[in-house]
Write a protein that holds these residues in place. Structure first.
Motif, short mmCIF file in Angstrom:
data_model
loop_
_atom_site.label_atom_id
_atom_site.label_comp_id
_atom_site.label_asym_id
_atom_site.label_seq_id
_atom_site.Cartn_x
_atom_site.Cartn_y
_atom_site.Cartn_z
N ARG A 1 -3.54 6.49 -8.44
CA ARG A 1 -4.55 5.51 -8.02
C ARG A 1 -4.80 4.48 -9.13
O ARG A 1 -5.04 3.31 -8.85
N ARG B 1 0.14 -5.96 -15.52
CA ARG B 1 -0.71 -5.71 -14.36
C ARG B 1 -2.16 -6.02 -14.72
O ARG B 1 -2.55 -5.98 -15.90
N ASP C 1 -2.77 3.10 -10.95
CA ASP C 1 -1.73 2.08 -11.00
C ASP C 1 -2.05 0.90 -10.10
O ASP C 1 -1.33 -0.11 -10.10
N THR C 2 -3.10 1.01 -9.32
CA THR C 2 -3.50 -0.08 -8.44
C THR C 2 -3.84 -1.32 -9.26
O THR C 2 -4.66 -1.26 -10.18
N THR D 1 -6.32 -5.74 -13.04
CA THR D 1 -7.31 -5.44 -12.01
C THR D 1 -8.52 -6.33 -12.26
O THR D 1 -8.74 -6.80 -13.40
N LEU E 1 0.84 -1.18 0.00
CA LEU E 1 0.00 0.00 0.00
C LEU E 1 0.89 1.24 0.00
O LEU E 1 1.80 1.36 0.82
N GLN F 1 0.49 -7.58 -5.22
CA GLN F 1 -0.53 -6.55 -5.25
C GLN F 1 0.06 -5.18 -4.93
O GLN F 1 0.80 -5.03 -3.94
N THR G 1 -1.35 -1.33 -4.24
CA THR G 1 -2.52 -0.51 -3.98
C THR G 1 -2.07 0.92 -3.73
O THR G 1 -1.28 1.17 -2.82
N VAL G 2 -2.58 1.83 -4.55
CA VAL G 2 -2.24 3.25 -4.40
C VAL G 2 -3.48 3.96 -3.86
O VAL G 2 -4.50 4.08 -4.54
N SER G 3 -3.37 4.39 -2.62
CA SER G 3 -4.53 4.98 -1.96
C SER G 3 -4.08 5.86 -0.82
O SER G 3 -3.05 5.59 -0.18
#
Length: 123
Positions: free
Chosen positions: A88, A38, A90-91, A40, A11, A118, A120-122
């Motif tokens: 975001r 990648r 890039d998640t 999703t 993260l 994984q 996660t960009v947040s």
């Protein structure tokens, strides 16, 4: 037994950085192109970058160009994806894979894959 193991995901806040690793065992990475993809949920796997086995030529998707840097260390039998200025969008779950020939963009031209890590960009 051949293996590719990704690590380094996690993260991170928007604007942050991560470095993914792709460690190979059971074979020598130096003879192969290393690709990063990648994915999703509900979407197709997206090609991100590739570094060639010859001359270490690097290629990037437009969406990551200027922000991501691909590299390899054949002595460590490991590939890397340095990700900076993360957004975001890039998640995703990030996969490394190997291929022969020119650095391809199609996932079906890669014949061996890791299990993914994984990102996660947040905030």
């Amino acid at each position: 037994q051949r293996q590719l193991v990704e690590s380094g995901g996690g993260l991170v806040q928007p604007g942050g950085s991560l470095r993914l690793s792709c460690a190979a065992s059971g074979f020598s990475l130096e003879y192969y192109n290393i690709g990063w993809f990648r994915q999703t949920p509900g979407k197709e796997r997206e090609w991100v970058s590739c570094i060639s086995s010859v001359h270490d030529r690097s290629y990037y998707a437009d969406s990551v160009k200027g922000r991501f840097t691909i590299a390899r260390d054949n002595a460590k039998n490991t590939g890397y994806l340095q990700m900076s200025s993360l957004k975001r969008e890039d998640t995703a779950n990030y996969y490394c894979a190997i291929s022969d020939g020119n650095c391809p963009k199609g996932e079906y031209e890669y014949d061996f894959w890791g299990q993914g890590t994984q990102v996660t960009v947040s905030s």
